[in-house]
Design a protein around this motif. Structure first.
Motif, PDB file in Angstrom:
ATOM      1  N   LEU A  64      -4.104   6.434  19.335  1.00 14.76           N
ATOM      2  CA  LEU A  64      -4.710   5.289  18.652  1.00 14.76           C
ATOM      3  C   LEU A  64      -4.983   5.593  17.181  1.00 14.76           C
ATOM      4  N   ILE A  65      -5.421   6.800  16.903  1.00 13.15           N
ATOM      5  CA  ILE A  65      -5.652   7.183  15.505  1.00 13.15           C
ATOM      6  C   ILE A  65      -4.334   7.186  14.741  1.00 13.15           C
ATOM      7  N   PHE A  66      -3.270   7.645  15.387  1.00 10.35           N
ATOM      8  CA  PHE A  66      -1.952   7.608  14.748  1.00 10.35           C
ATOM      9  C   PHE A  66      -1.545   6.168  14.434  1.00 10.35           C
ATOM     10  N   VAL A  67      -1.762   5.258  15.377  1.00 12.30           N
ATOM     11  CA  VAL A  67      -1.391   3.856  15.162  1.00 12.30           C
ATOM     12  C   VAL A  67      -2.182   3.257  14.001  1.00 12.30           C
ATOM     13  N   VAL A  68      -3.479   3.578  13.925  1.00 13.98           N
ATOM     14  CA  VAL A  68      -4.310   3.052  12.842  1.00 13.98           C
ATOM     15  C   VAL A  68      -3.764   3.495  11.492  1.00 13.98           C
ATOM     16  N   PHE A  69      -3.421   4.768  11.362  1.00 12.81           N
ATOM     17  CA  PHE A  69      -2.932   5.249  10.078  1.00 12.81           C
ATOM     18  C   PHE A  69      -1.491   4.838   9.820  1.00 12.81           C
ATOM     19  N   ASP A  70      -0.757   4.533  10.866  1.00 17.56           N
ATOM     20  CA  ASP A  70       0.581   3.996  10.685  1.00 17.56           C
ATOM     21  C   ASP A  70       0.499   2.575  10.133  1.00 17.56           C
ATOM     22  N   ILE A  71      -0.440   1.798  10.629  1.00 22.62           N
ATOM     23  CA  ILE A  71      -0.650   0.447  10.119  1.00 22.62           C
ATOM     24  C   ILE A  71      -1.170   0.490   8.687  1.00 22.62           C
ATOM     25  N   GLU A  72      -1.943   1.517   8.375  1.00 21.02           N
ATOM     26  CA  GLU A  72      -2.427   1.677   6.998  1.00 21.02           C
ATOM     27  C   GLU A  72      -1.255   1.754   6.030  1.00 21.02           C
ATOM     28  N   VAL A  73      -0.227   2.476   6.394  1.00 14.29           N
ATOM     29  CA  VAL A  73       0.947   2.594   5.528  1.00 14.29           C
ATOM     30  C   VAL A  73       1.618   1.226   5.383  1.00 14.29           C
ATOM     31  N   ALA A  74       1.611   0.444   6.459  1.00 12.22           N
ATOM     32  CA  ALA A  74       2.208  -0.894   6.378  1.00 12.22           C
ATOM     33  C   ALA A  74       1.433  -1.786   5.405  1.00 12.22           C
ATOM     34  N   PHE A  75       0.133  -1.560   5.243  1.00 10.59           N
ATOM     35  CA  PHE A  75      -0.652  -2.325   4.273  1.00 10.59           C
ATOM     36  C   PHE A  75      -0.537  -1.744   2.863  1.00 10.59           C
ATOM     37  N   LEU A  76      -0.345  -0.452   2.753  1.00  7.51           N
ATOM     38  CA  LEU A  76      -0.268   0.175   1.441  1.00  7.51           C
ATOM     39  C   LEU A  76       1.038  -0.144   0.718  1.00  7.51           C
ATOM     40  N   TYR A  77       2.117  -0.283   1.438  1.00 10.40           N
ATOM     41  CA  TYR A  77       3.409  -0.499   0.788  1.00 10.40           C
ATOM     42  C   TYR A  77       3.463  -1.812   0.002  1.00 10.40           C
ATOM     43  N   PRO A  78       3.102  -2.961   0.597  1.00 11.48           N
ATOM     44  CA  PRO A  78       3.137  -4.196  -0.211  1.00 11.48           C
ATOM     45  C   PRO A  78       2.142  -4.159  -1.364  1.00 11.48           C
ATOM     46  N   TRP A  79       1.012  -3.485  -1.161  1.00 11.55           N
ATOM     47  CA  TRP A  79       0.029  -3.370  -2.240  1.00 11.55           C
ATOM     48  C   TRP A  79       0.631  -2.593  -3.410  1.00 11.55           C
ATOM     49  N   ALA A  80       1.340  -1.503  -3.090  1.00 14.31           N
ATOM     50  CA  ALA A  80       1.943  -0.696  -4.156  1.00 14.31           C
ATOM     51  C   ALA A  80       3.030  -1.477  -4.894  1.00 14.31           C
ATOM     52  N   VAL A  81       3.756  -2.320  -4.178  1.00 14.44           N
ATOM     53  CA  VAL A  81       4.813  -3.109  -4.819  1.00 14.44           C
ATOM     54  C   VAL A  81       4.213  -4.138  -5.772  1.00 14.44           C
ATOM     55  N   ALA A  82       3.088  -4.749  -5.383  1.00 13.88           N
ATOM     56  CA  ALA A  82       2.476  -5.807  -6.188  1.00 13.88           C
ATOM     57  C   ALA A  82       1.315  -5.291  -7.031  1.00 13.88           C
ATOM     58  N   TYR A  83       1.230  -3.997  -7.247  1.00 15.66           N
ATOM     59  CA  TYR A  83       0.078  -3.410  -7.940  1.00 15.66           C
ATOM     60  C   TYR A  83      -0.095  -3.958  -9.357  1.00 15.66           C
ATOM     61  N   ASN A  84       0.990  -4.150 -10.088  1.00 14.95           N
ATOM     62  CA  ASN A  84       0.903  -4.622 -11.480  1.00 14.95           C
ATOM     63  C   ASN A  84       0.300  -6.011 -11.585  1.00 14.95           C
ATOM     64  N   ARG A  85       0.507  -6.857 -10.589  1.00 16.40           N
ATOM     65  CA  ARG A  85      -0.018  -8.218 -10.632  1.00 16.40           C
ATOM     66  C   ARG A  85      -1.455  -8.309 -10.121  1.00 16.40           C
ATOM     67  N   LEU A  86      -1.935  -7.298  -9.393  1.00 17.21           N
ATOM     68  CA  LEU A  86      -3.266  -7.372  -8.780  1.00 17.21           C
ATOM     69  C   LEU A  86      -4.382  -6.967  -9.734  1.00 17.21           C
ATOM     70  N   GLU A  87      -4.068  -6.166 -10.704  1.00 15.94           N
ATOM     71  CA  GLU A  87      -5.012  -5.705 -11.716  1.00 15.94           C
ATOM     72  C   GLU A  87      -6.167  -4.936 -11.080  1.00 15.94           C
ATOM     73  N   LEU A  88      -7.359  -5.016 -11.675  1.00 15.84           N
ATOM     74  CA  LEU A  88      -8.504  -4.215 -11.252  1.00 15.84           C
ATOM     75  C   LEU A  88      -9.021  -4.644  -9.876  1.00 15.84           C
ATOM     76  N   PHE A  89      -8.986  -5.932  -9.585  1.00 16.66           N
ATOM     77  CA  PHE A  89      -9.464  -6.421  -8.290  1.00 16.66           C
ATOM     78  C   PHE A  89      -8.676  -5.802  -7.136  1.00 16.66           C
TER      79      PHE A  89
END
Length: 117
Positions: A64-89
């Motif tokens: 379960l801990i592995f699944v949680v951190f695997d899902i974390e990567v799924a959330f981090l990738y789109p954030w990293a792609v759109a980082y320039n548009r998100l600014e400080l928030f």
């Protein structure tokens, strides 16, 4: 009334799909089972001793801990792609998200959920 038609259609599909899948599996199954086909098969070897063994809950916690951190990567990738548009928030939002995950990891580590044996 038009919205209920779609709900009814989804209900019909939800009921028919499993029935059709089980029916197709019934007709495609092997018809002549032999003793060799009905024997217990595990990694190519006959089992010795009891086949049903209990697994420690620790293994499930680890998974379960592995699944949680695997899902974390799924959330981090789109954030990293759109980082320039998100600014400080976006940065603060992701730092809060990662902070919650680090607290959860520290808690699991302290409780011994990451110890294999």
């Amino acid at each position: 009334m038009q919205h209920y038609v779609f709900i009814g259609l989804f209900l019909v599909v939800a009921v028919l799909f499993p029935i059709i899948a089980v029916g197709v599996a019934y007709f495609l199954r092997p018809k002549r089972p032999t003793p060799e086909k009905c024997s217990t098969y595990e990694c190519g070897l006959e089992t010795r001793g009891p086949t049903w063994v209990r697994f420690r809950a620790q293994y499930y916690l680890y998974a379960l801990i592995f699944v949680v951190f695997d899902i974390e990567v799924a959330f981090l990738y789109p954030w990293a792609v759109a980082y320039n548009r998100l600014e400080l928030f976006g940065l603060i939002e992701m730092l809060i998200f990662l902070g919650i995950l680090v607290v959860g990891l520290a808690y699991a580590w302290r409780k011994g959920a990451l110890e294999w044996m």
